[in-house]
Design an enzyme around this catalytic site. Structure first.
Site, PDB file in Angstrom:
ATOM      1  CB  SER A  42      -0.869   0.069   1.265  1.00 10.51           C
ATOM      2  OG  SER A  42      -1.919  -0.810   1.197  1.00 10.51           O
ATOM      3  CG  HIS A  75      -2.605  -1.848  -3.489  1.00  6.36           C
ATOM      4  ND1 HIS A  75      -1.720  -2.795  -3.015  1.00  6.36           N
ATOM      5  CD2 HIS A  75      -3.189  -1.305  -2.400  1.00  6.36           C
ATOM      6  CE1 HIS A  75      -1.794  -2.837  -1.692  1.00  6.36           C
ATOM      7  NE2 HIS A  75      -2.681  -1.937  -1.295  1.00  6.36           N
ATOM      8  CG  HIS A  97      -5.368  -6.939   0.144  1.00  2.00           C
ATOM      9  ND1 HIS A  97      -5.333  -5.955  -0.821  1.00  2.00           N
ATOM     10  CD2 HIS A  97      -4.337  -6.682   0.993  1.00  2.00           C
ATOM     11  CE1 HIS A  97      -4.319  -5.129  -0.564  1.00  2.00           C
ATOM     12  NE2 HIS A  97      -3.702  -5.550   0.524  1.00  2.00           N
ATOM     13  CE1 TYR A  99      -9.181  -5.028   1.100  1.00  2.00           C
ATOM     14  CE2 TYR A  99      -7.526  -5.854   2.630  1.00  2.00           C
ATOM     15  CZ  TYR A  99      -7.938  -4.922   1.692  1.00  2.00           C
ATOM     16  OH  TYR A  99      -7.102  -3.890   1.342  1.00  2.00           O
ATOM     17  CD  GLU A 100      -8.408  -6.184  -3.407  1.00  2.00           C
ATOM     18  OE1 GLU A 100      -8.638  -5.700  -4.519  1.00  2.00           O
ATOM     19  OE2 GLU A 100      -7.248  -6.428  -2.996  1.00  2.00           O
ATOM     20  CB  ALA A 127       0.803  -0.152   4.695  1.00  2.00           C
ATOM     21  CG  MET A 226      -5.698  -5.927   6.725  1.00  2.00           C
ATOM     22  SD  MET A 226      -6.951  -4.861   5.997  1.00  2.00           S
ATOM     23  CE  MET A 226      -7.280  -3.746   7.364  1.00  2.00           C
ATOM     24  CB  SER A 227      -1.151  -8.320   2.729  1.00  2.00           C
ATOM     25  OG  SER A 227      -0.087  -7.510   3.208  1.00  2.00           O
ATOM     26  CG  ASN A 250      -1.779   2.806  10.977  1.00  2.00           C
ATOM     27  OD1 ASN A 250      -1.433   2.308   9.891  1.00  2.00           O
ATOM     28  ND2 ASN A 250      -2.420   2.128  11.906  1.00  2.00           N
ATOM     29  CG  HIS A 262      -6.677   2.986   2.385  1.00  2.00           C
ATOM     30  ND1 HIS A 262      -5.805   1.973   2.691  1.00  2.00           N
ATOM     31  CD2 HIS A 262      -6.527   3.210   1.052  1.00  2.00           C
ATOM     32  CE1 HIS A 262      -5.159   1.585   1.592  1.00  2.00           C
ATOM     33  NE2 HIS A 262      -5.582   2.323   0.584  1.00  2.00           N
TER      34      HIS A 262
END
Ligand code: HPA
Length: 287
Positions: A42, A75, A97, A99-100, A127, A226-227, A250, A262
């Site tokens: 990201s 991305h 990902h 989640y997509e 990230a 998340m990856s 963050n 995001h």
């Protein structure tokens, strides 16, 4: 010509036709081989400009047989075929990902294709939210170990054939993260602050709740994203050594008073992506 790639396509031989077609699409000779693969997560895609030395060619991920294009902001969805020092490198800008809505086979397909194109070393960047108290946005964490959050939401590896599951279960138990690569990375002079720690993968797409972050803290996680883990496990299955590098974009949810977005993640990544590119270029020169 389209290549028939099923969800069960996991051996390097299965991926050879796709590898050959990718080279043809890129206008590269059939004999072209990479030795290093890089995935830029990201907001980190522009790091590629510092890695690629001299001419390079590119393909959009949607054109590459077996790969899906990312749609999440930050991305770019591109492969660059480049040279860096002694190395031929495939740089992927962005990733897809789970989640997509993608299967595990889909979110790891680029790793199998890069392996079929010859890579022996893979650098995975992402990230991540900082959980360890001393982590600050803009710092980095080399991944020394990982954990997958113990609750629902991960796609099963069930679409892989039984033989692949057996192979992955009997593989090395120490995890895919190569300590020699971390040592080399830490030997590179850089103004970036690089910690070492444990990466936790959560399913997303929503950021964690404060309670989930406290759970991850208790479990020993230093950063959360998340990856990355499915890609690292797949690379190890292909005999590829892995370096993982998280950009702490963050403070993880609940550990700071400001709400996370995001936009904040990609804005922080933007401030360090060129330094990351220089770091990775200098790392490749030492590899
Ligand atoms: N949590 C999960 N994924 C992330 C984060 C986070 O705090 N920051 C960037 N990616």
């Amino acid at each position: 010509m389209s290549i028939a790639l099923s969800q069960h396509t996991t051996t390097p031989a299965d991926w050879q036709p796709a590898a050959q077609q990718t080279l043809r699409l890129a206008g590269l000779p059939e004999s072209w081989r990479a030795d290093v693969g890089i995935v830029l997560g990201s907001g980190l895609g522009a790091a590629a400009e510092h890695i690629a030395e001299g001419d390079c060619c590119e393909l959009r991920m949607g054109e590459i047989p077996g790969l899906a294009a990312p749609h999440v902001a930050g991305h770019r969805g591109r492969w660059l075929f480049a040279r860096c020092g002694q190395h031929r490198v495939i740089v992927q800008q962005g990733r897809i990902h789970s989640y997509e809505g993608h299967s595990t086979a889909a979110i790891t397909a680029h790793i199998r294709l890069m392996a079929a194109l010859g890579i022996r070393t893979l650098i995975l960047t992402n990230a991540a939210g900082g959980i360890r108290r001393e982590f600050r946005p803009g710092e980095f964490m080399a991944i020394i170990d990982h954990l997958r959050a113990p609750h629902a939401g991960f796609p099963a590896w069930s679409e892989t054939v039984a033989a692949d599951c057996v192979r992955m279960q009997s593989g090395p138990q120490r995890g895919p993260w190569e300590s020699g690569l971390i040592r080399t990375l830490l030997s590179v002079p850089t103004s970036l602050h690089i910690h070492q720690g444990v990466y936790a993968m959560m399913p997303g797409p929503a950021y964690e709740t404060p309670a989930e972050v406290r759970m991850l803290q208790t479990l020993g996680a230093d950063a959360v994203g998340m990856s990355t883990i499915p890609e690292a496990l797949t690379a190890a299955d292909c005999g590829v050594q892995v370096l993982g590098l998280s950009c702490i974009t963050n403070i993880a949810c609940g550990l700071s008073s400001s709400p996370l977005s995001h936009a904040e993640v990609t804005a922080t990544a933007l401030t360090v992506e060129s330094q990351l590119g220089t770091l990775l270029r200098d790392f490749l020169h030492r590899l």
